[in-house]
Scaffold this motif. Structure first.
Motif, mmCIF file in Angstrom:
data_model
loop_
_atom_site.group_PDB
_atom_site.id
_atom_site.type_symbol
_atom_site.label_atom_id
_atom_site.label_comp_id
_atom_site.label_asym_id
_atom_site.label_seq_id
_atom_site.Cartn_x
_atom_site.Cartn_y
_atom_site.Cartn_z
ATOM 1 N N ARG A 1 -17.283 -14.034 -5.833
ATOM 2 C CA ARG A 1 -16.628 -14.097 -7.129
ATOM 3 C C ARG A 1 -15.239 -13.468 -7.071
ATOM 4 N NH1 ARG A 1 -17.621 -11.142 -12.432
ATOM 5 N NH2 ARG A 1 -18.622 -9.588 -11.141
ATOM 6 N N ARG B 1 -13.134 -5.325 -23.493
ATOM 7 C CA ARG B 1 -13.108 -6.632 -24.137
ATOM 8 C C ARG B 1 -12.081 -6.674 -25.256
ATOM 9 N NH1 ARG B 1 -17.123 -9.576 -27.795
ATOM 10 N NH2 ARG B 1 -17.864 -7.499 -28.312
ATOM 11 N N LYS C 1 -15.789 -0.445 -14.217
ATOM 12 C CA LYS C 1 -16.892 -0.408 -15.175
ATOM 13 C C LYS C 1 -16.412 -0.902 -16.529
ATOM 14 C CE LYS C 1 -20.942 1.748 -14.064
ATOM 15 N NZ LYS C 1 -22.176 1.639 -14.727
ATOM 16 N N ASN D 1 -27.253 -9.279 -23.912
ATOM 17 C CA ASN D 1 -27.410 -8.256 -22.885
ATOM 18 C C ASN D 1 -28.116 -7.034 -23.441
ATOM 19 O OD1 ASN D 1 -26.514 -8.954 -20.362
ATOM 20 N ND2 ASN D 1 -24.371 -8.587 -20.817
ATOM 21 N N ARG E 1 -24.455 -9.405 -15.011
ATOM 22 C CA ARG E 1 -25.226 -8.241 -15.419
ATOM 23 C C ARG E 1 -26.547 -8.683 -16.046
ATOM 24 N NH1 ARG E 1 -22.738 -3.806 -19.389
ATOM 25 N NH2 ARG E 1 -20.806 -4.566 -18.431
ATOM 26 N N ARG F 1 -18.803 2.974 -27.277
ATOM 27 C CA ARG F 1 -17.536 3.320 -26.616
ATOM 28 C C ARG F 1 -16.393 2.579 -27.285
ATOM 29 N NH1 ARG F 1 -18.695 2.278 -20.357
ATOM 30 N NH2 ARG F 1 -20.887 2.870 -20.328
ATOM 31 N N LYS F 2 -15.645 3.279 -28.069
ATOM 32 C CA LYS F 2 -14.534 2.628 -28.771
ATOM 33 C C LYS F 2 -13.231 2.936 -28.054
ATOM 34 C CE LYS F 2 -16.102 0.063 -31.717
ATOM 35 N NZ LYS F 2 -16.880 -0.035 -32.925
ATOM 36 N N ASP F 3 -12.286 2.072 -28.300
ATOM 37 C CA ASP F 3 -10.945 2.300 -27.780
ATOM 38 C C ASP F 3 -10.427 3.607 -28.396
ATOM 39 O OD1 ASP F 3 -8.483 -0.258 -27.224
ATOM 40 O OD2 ASP F 3 -8.804 1.693 -26.300
ATOM 41 N N PRO G 1 -22.799 0.071 -25.052
ATOM 42 C CA PRO G 1 -21.368 -0.259 -25.043
ATOM 43 C C PRO G 1 -20.779 -0.259 -26.444
ATOM 44 C CG PRO G 1 -22.745 -2.163 -24.490
ATOM 45 C CD PRO G 1 -23.640 -0.974 -24.529
ATOM 46 N N PHE H 1 -11.643 -15.423 -7.661
ATOM 47 C CA PHE H 1 -10.611 -15.061 -8.631
ATOM 48 C C PHE H 1 -9.283 -14.771 -7.930
ATOM 49 C CE2 PHE H 1 -13.992 -14.569 -11.770
ATOM 50 C CZ PHE H 1 -13.374 -15.108 -12.877
ATOM 51 N N ASP I 1 -16.359 -1.944 -20.340
ATOM 52 C CA ASP I 1 -17.191 -1.726 -21.521
ATOM 53 C C ASP I 1 -16.592 -2.529 -22.678
ATOM 54 O OD1 ASP I 1 -15.006 -0.309 -22.490
ATOM 55 O OD2 ASP I 1 -15.763 1.567 -21.631
ATOM 56 N N ASN I 2 -17.077 -2.258 -23.879
ATOM 57 C CA ASN I 2 -16.605 -3.085 -24.991
ATOM 58 C C ASN I 2 -15.142 -2.863 -25.326
ATOM 59 O OD1 ASN I 2 -18.680 -4.724 -25.474
ATOM 60 N ND2 ASN I 2 -19.108 -4.005 -27.551
ATOM 61 N N SER I 3 -14.633 -1.670 -25.044
ATOM 62 C CA SER I 3 -13.206 -1.478 -25.333
ATOM 63 C C SER I 3 -12.383 -2.363 -24.401
ATOM 64 C CB SER I 3 -12.814 -0.004 -25.188
ATOM 65 O OG SER I 3 -12.350 0.268 -23.888
ATOM 66 N N SER J 1 -18.773 -11.366 -15.439
ATOM 67 C CA SER J 1 -19.490 -10.109 -15.177
ATOM 68 C C SER J 1 -20.676 -9.960 -16.111
ATOM 69 C CB SER J 1 -18.563 -8.909 -15.409
ATOM 70 O OG SER J 1 -17.457 -8.967 -14.568
ATOM 71 N N ILE J 2 -20.477 -10.361 -17.360
ATOM 72 C CA ILE J 2 -21.573 -10.256 -18.326
ATOM 73 C C ILE J 2 -22.754 -11.106 -17.873
ATOM 74 C CG2 ILE J 2 -22.260 -10.855 -20.669
ATOM 75 C CD1 ILE J 2 -19.635 -9.965 -21.658
ATOM 76 N N ARG K 1 -24.101 -6.033 -6.515
ATOM 77 C CA ARG K 1 -23.075 -5.014 -6.754
ATOM 78 C C ARG K 1 -22.621 -4.345 -5.478
ATOM 79 N NH1 ARG K 1 -22.912 -3.279 -12.392
ATOM 80 N NH2 ARG K 1 -22.407 -5.336 -13.147
ATOM 81 N N ASN L 1 -21.293 -11.176 -5.020
ATOM 82 C CA ASN L 1 -20.171 -10.758 -5.863
ATOM 83 C C ASN L 1 -18.835 -10.802 -5.149
ATOM 84 O OD1 ASN L 1 -21.276 -10.514 -8.291
ATOM 85 N ND2 ASN L 1 -20.920 -8.321 -8.524
ATOM 86 N N PHE M 1 -13.045 -13.305 -15.697
ATOM 87 C CA PHE M 1 -13.771 -12.426 -14.785
ATOM 88 C C PHE M 1 -14.723 -11.532 -15.568
ATOM 89 C CE2 PHE M 1 -14.490 -9.010 -11.808
ATOM 90 C CZ PHE M 1 -14.566 -9.670 -10.597
ATOM 91 N N TYR M 2 -14.233 -10.995 -16.661
ATOM 92 C CA TYR M 2 -15.064 -10.139 -17.505
ATOM 93 C C TYR M 2 -16.304 -10.901 -17.999
ATOM 94 C CZ TYR M 2 -16.596 -7.627 -21.650
ATOM 95 O OH TYR M 2 -17.364 -6.994 -22.576
#
Ligand SMILES: [Mg+2]
Ligand SMILES: [Mg+2]
Ligand SMILES: [Mg+2]
Ligand SMILES: [Mg+2]
Ligand SMILES: [Mg+2]
Ligand SMILES: [Mg+2]
Ligand SMILES: [Mg+2]
Ligand SMILES: [Mg+2]
Ligand SMILES: [Mg+2]
Ligand SMILES: [Mg+2]
Ligand SMILES: [Mg+2]
Ligand SMILES: [Mg+2]
Ligand SMILES: [Mg+2]
Ligand SMILES: [Mg+2]
Ligand SMILES: [Mg+2]
Ligand SMILES: [Mg+2]
Ligand SMILES: [Mg+2]
Ligand SMILES: [Mg+2]
Ligand SMILES: [Mg+2]
Ligand SMILES: [Mg+2]
Ligand SMILES: [Mg+2]
Ligand SMILES: [Mg+2]
Ligand SMILES: [Mg+2]
Ligand SMILES: [Mg+2]
Ligand SMILES: [Mg+2]
Ligand SMILES: [Mg+2]
Ligand SMILES: [Mg+2]
Ligand SMILES: [Mg+2]
Ligand SMILES: [Mg+2]
Ligand SMILES: [Mg+2]
Ligand SMILES: [Mg+2]
Lengths: 361, 361, 361, 361, 361
Positions: C209, B209, B203, A289, B287, A358-360, A355, C213, B205-207, B283-284, B356, C206, B279-280
């Motif tokens: 989707r 995940r 929205k 991505n 996107r 952006r950390k936890d 992304p 789910f 983000d990586n956190s 989404s990837i 979206r 969407n 689901f996440y």
């Protein structure tokens, strides 16, 4: 487990008579050693000639005969007849791919087991066979070297209740020592998983992927090894053989407890491995991505601008804009505005905030 | 569970004699406290010297001896001989990775269990061991602090039937208190899942995940902890030990009910977690589709137009179009029509209406 | 199920004495209604004062006491002592997260169950508790409103064998009515799945989707609700309680049949949901392929052509081609041929025939 | 199975009394036909009036009464009282979504089963109910038409042991005929799978994907239909009903064997279907790789070249290269070399050898 | 297994009477051969006329009648009546899709089994049927050729205990020979898996993918074949038939051990296959990442530069930069710096170090 560290398995020709002993010429010759003991005394001796065993059998409360190396059929056959071993059990001793199991042959109880150890990050396994008789335990190993020295020391030092107990307790002590030796092996995998976790969460590369697949593979095999160990210890703990006394049963149940713990550890490590793999795979998608976003941003901003530049690079005779005094600067301005608008649109879509950052909290 | 919050597990050297107590020097020293009670009276006292216990044992209907801290082998050994504990059970007390279980040693019934709590979003677990005897319950904890105060209060305040019942009912009450304490832990995960659901649907983000993977991992481990609790409570509820009276069995069955509920909650949260993860991941993919559509639309519209501009940017001597009076405007017109046609084609394909925006009504 | 439609579950403080009734202040107060009947007569009456129950109990062949609302501890406690209910069963009545189950307390048989209904596409569940005694059935519901009116009508109208049968048959009839009411709920999901199937095969977006789910999530939870219903009906159908007569057993077995059917329907819908999800996900991959093909075709055709145009747009002094009379037209011709060749290559590779159009004949 | 080919299932209102017969007005009216036989004679007759049955029942060793069509409640009720059928069994006859099952009502043994057939590639199912009594078998079908003619012929022609055997053997023969008829259905799916395999390995398109999902769905449902058939035949083969004689049991076991075979076939086809699906999905990924490689090769070769052409298309006054005599040819040469180098790099990376062409030798 | 190597299965018309022998005209005609033996003597003879069998049956301790070829119904029927075989067992002999199984018909014990072998990398299977009687074993094979010669040799050479044992031991010896012959088949798959592993870790292409799917498919089928073999050997090892003597049971248990080992091997190979498939699929994703990185790097560096070149290729009258003396060289410099900056950014992001090269140390 890791094939490189194992003795060769000679191929059994299909259709051999039961009780045939298929022995590979490369296997080490048997080296026999006796430990005889009772509450008051203990004697150890290497055995050169099998007749020497007659000095011990039946004359000591417990005689433990350990045989290292299976490479001599005639010695195995002689031991078989001396100890009245069933042909099928003897065949199993040299068939190095037994599942861990217990077979009750009335006069003797046969147990097969796999002894594990780690050599430079590689698992190596060795099959150990146990025969429990009225007053002896006879063990067979593939090669010299085992994890049973603590038991030998307890016999020598009269530690714990071993010297006062019978051969069934010795069998328990030996199996327990082998089961205990699985724990450090599993702990080594726990450590590797933690290293891998750091790699996967940090900067994974292709070696990460290879190591993930390897560890999953190993843990699957470990579980496959441990599963029959659990069955086998359970079978002993609930055995009705008259060779196993009532007072030894709680010890065997404790051993079964440990086998169950080991199996659960292996399962849980395997799940952790799968979870890391899934995380790694989702990282690849995320990275794709990101790559595509970079490409799309650059291309989307510059391709239209290049088109505009292309327009005014055309050589038509009659292109009024070219002659406007500030035409060039107006064109530059339009391009700048267009470029910035595109950029703003990407910022608005959130594509610019990586992304990764952006950390936890 | 979370390793940081646990006492260190000293490594057991493989092959140790059964009954060896492997104690880490960092473990707290035992602090012992007695509560003795009967229908009419109750007495509580910290115990400095083990001989003080003789004032209670057998002289009160029920004596509960609680030991916080396992860091002193000699005290454990003395307790072992005072209460006639089996060596293997005593070993299990200090082996901090027991699965929850019940072992019936005739004169005492040994139960091991894991007590869970949440400290600043981190799970911490503590092993608790119970010995049920004819007129006592002896409990061992790793450290000071537990969730058993409500039981202590019920004894002190003569609440419910506890004061009139025997030690088996006390055992039930203690186990029930620990099982009850799992519920708030699971509820905390339910809350986190709801937050995550908002993030994943909003929205991600990586956190997101990372948190998804962490919560799945934790819930897998919780299930692994709860599974043997269900077995253990079931074993007690159907126990045939003479130490457990008929009238206590319905209470133990109720406890088993709760363990089953907990396990089902954990399972259902785990499935919710998996579902959010799926689901996440989808989404990837979505996107990526959107990113590629942007790129494709821009490139497909402008690349051919740029080519046309390039044509008329060539410097051939003989290019008649260049000399047509309105050639430039005709070229611009053709490009506009072409661009709009492409755009119309994409609208027709439905690429322009961002998925979206289509929300469930 | 859908949390919004449920009564609040007050948090049970861990460590409460068994039999503690934890009641939320928002719960409705109990409204009690009696139906007493025998083969020849029937009487119905709302009960204001619990002592009125004495006019019925033991004086009619069957007395059904229904309690709507659990919001008054003292009334529950009085009912508990009037009907000799076990403390643990009474606790379960107000603990609204019971799995469906049967507990045999000798003098009464306790059954917990979940009653389902659909309100505007949202599932709502309500816990119903049944106590079967020698000559009564006592039921507890969370709120007013249930699916038991058909049973009430059968009693009033002397329909079927209900008036001539005992309280065990009444218990069956009530449970059967609740089980029957699951069918329309499942049918509603069948309908939604069919709509989703049309969307997934047609133009998924969407919202598709999200709905996929959601439906998978609901069906997983439905299965989780139905699983213990099957166990519970099985336990009743094979019960050895003396409160259940031989002649009622075939009816309970029929009820178990229906529970098994329901479970299988739920499983099969869940599989259909998974299958639709997989189809949807593979559609995304396909669409990405299509997008990339468009981009690749356009870019691959025009980028080389633009390069050629770029060549002849260079300003070198000595470029002989530029001065060839038909150079421009030759260049255009070369570009056309090159473009067509590329296009032909894509046609040859089959990229031009959109897979979308090839339908199953 | 395929809903289009089934009779409508009228919705049962929840809470109906057990034994209520919910009949759809569109169902065909019952057409009854009797075959009565013994070792020496056989008689067949359509029955207009139910009293005609009295001429057969109890007067012939075996009477088989077959009812096609369930659309008349009063006839079903009369048959119910003539043959002493339990209300619940009669209800099951008209409840067309029974799982295959056996219910033992002492005087009669009720068996429900699903008869499958293929109509133009569509599965259609029909529920058949059997009542085995002391000297009769009573069967109910949804509509005219079945796969039982071979059994009728064996009765008429005195083939095999059927004429000499009792009604339990007739029940076996009928069930066996229905089980046998599943085999051609499964074979049809085997054929379709082979066609699909050719498509998936050859040129898969979107219809392939649809057909894969459809076949997986059908096979899942087939398995769901066959599972209870296995249970049902097993229940008959181990039945202890006095209506089934010892000598019939081996035949019923044979029937169970076939049901197990069918289930395994269905499972194995389902796995093949999943495997084809996975192969198809990995093809999509591969194709995407190929598309991206084409794009990347073209773009990577021509974008830098176009840049160089763009450099010399700039209109700076002072660009010395433009005035070099062979500048143009040098520039062309550089571009050619650069382009070839890029190309060579792709060849080196192996991107040029399409994986499509490397076939298994 | 591989359909090409199997005899045709004639379609059984549904509804055939039990005991019908459906024989394909292409099947070979039966060739019968007898080996009769006792401790002291042995005799072998091909049988032309079935009456010759009377010279052996009952006159020798053990008579083994082997029938190769099932293509003659009358001979099968005669054998059936001579040996008192149940009709259903005889039907199973010619029904070539039996699962491995044991059926106890009191006077004979029927066993069906699948014999496997590898012909040029293709599995071929053959159904073998065994009837064990009081003093005979009767075997049926589809075609000439089997893996039983070692057993014949042991009988001829008086090797092992076979000559002194009864027909049950012969049955064991035959089944054991067939089970043993599975090992080389599995080992061949082990080899193929190792080759595939090298391919997958090295340079996988599309043939790798095909071979992975094929091997997974084969191993799934092998497991499906072995599963009932385990059940069948287990049924024999725990048989209570009076035709099997006590002393043969340990041999049958040993055979079961081997079946379990085989099943575990098949399972473990299947898991290895799945793991390789997953690795292969993750390679595809990785490769896509690499392709996209190449494209993105090239495009991102050159598209902006081309834009700048395009700017100065515009033909506006008034473009001051064009007239700056070193304008061209300044522009080249700016482009170089910009290009290098982009490049540096990619190096910084780690996109330039191909993951392919980072190997596990
Ligand atoms: Mg063996
Ligand atoms: Mg060794
Ligand atoms: Mg650990
Ligand atoms: Mg960890
Ligand atoms: Mg341990
Ligand atoms: Mg996965
Ligand atoms: Mg993917
Ligand atoms: Mg222990
Ligand atoms: Mg504590
Ligand atoms: Mg909740
Ligand atoms: Mg939720
Ligand atoms: Mg609770
Ligand atoms: Mg997944
Ligand atoms: Mg409860
Ligand atoms: Mg209600
Ligand atoms: Mg339906
Ligand atoms: Mg459908
Ligand atoms: Mg129904
Ligand atoms: Mg999935
Ligand atoms: Mg029914
Ligand atoms: Mg019909
Ligand atoms: Mg087939
Ligand atoms: Mg096939
Ligand atoms: Mg068949
Ligand atoms: Mg999948
Ligand atoms: Mg058969
Ligand atoms: Mg053959
Ligand atoms: Mg191997
Ligand atoms: Mg390998
Ligand atoms: Mg072997
Ligand atoms: Mg997969």
């Amino acid at each position: 487990m890791s094939k490189k560290n194992r003795l060769p398995h000679p191929k059994r020709k299909p259709g051999l008579a039961p009780g045939s002993l298929v022995i590979d010429p490369s296997w080490p010759k048997p080296a026999i050693r006796v430990i005889a003991y009772g509450p008051d005394k203990v004697e150890e001796k290497p055995i050169g000639n099998l007749t020497e065993l007659n000095e011990y059998l039946g004359k000591w409360p417990v005689t433990w005969i350990n045989v290292n190396g299976l490479g001599d059929e005639s010695i195995l056959r002689q031991l078989g007849s001396m100890f009245d071993l069933h042909l099928l059990a003897l065949e199993d001793v040299v068939n190095l791919r037994q599942r861990s199991k217990v077979d009750d042959y009335e006069t003797t109880l046969y147990t097969a087991m796999r002894m594990l150890s780690l050599n430079e990050e590689r698992l190596s396994g060795e099959q150990v066979s146990f025969f429990l008789g009225k007053n002896f335990v006879l063990t067979f190993q593939e090669v010299e070297g085992d994890c049973l020295d603590p038991v030998r020391d307890r016999i020598r030092n009269h530690a714990g209740r071993i010297r006062g107990a019978g051969p069934d307790y010795l069998l328990y002590a030996l199996i327990d020592a082998i089961v205990d030796a699985y724990f450090p092996v599993l702990e080594a995998y726990d450590l590797r998983l933690e290293e891998l976790e750091d790699d996967v969460l940090g900067k994974p590369d292709n070696s990460t992927r290879n190591r993930l697949f390897n560890i999953k593979h190993d843990l699957t095999r470990l579980r496959r090894t441990l599963w029959p160990v659990r069955e086998m210890t359970g079978a002993l703990a609930h055995s009705e053989s008259r060779l196993i006394t009532e007072s030894t049963l709680p010890y065997l149940r404790d051993c079964q407890d440990h086998a169950v713990q080991l199996l659960e550890l292996a399962e849980s490590y395997r799940e952790t491995g799968s979870s890391l793999m899934d995380f790694y795979l989702s990282s690849i998608s995320n990275r794709m991505n990101e790559i595509m976003k970079v490409l799309t941003i650059i291309a989307t901003i510059f391709i239209p601008l290049t088109f505009i530049a292309g327009i005014y690079g055309m050589n038509f005779e009659n292109m009024p804009e070219l002659h406007v005094h500030n035409g060039y600067f107006i064109a530059l301005g339009v391009m700048t505005v267009l470029g910035l608008a595109m950029f703003a649109w990407f910022v608005h879509k959130g594509w610019l905030s990586s992304p990764r950052r952006r950390k936890d909290p």
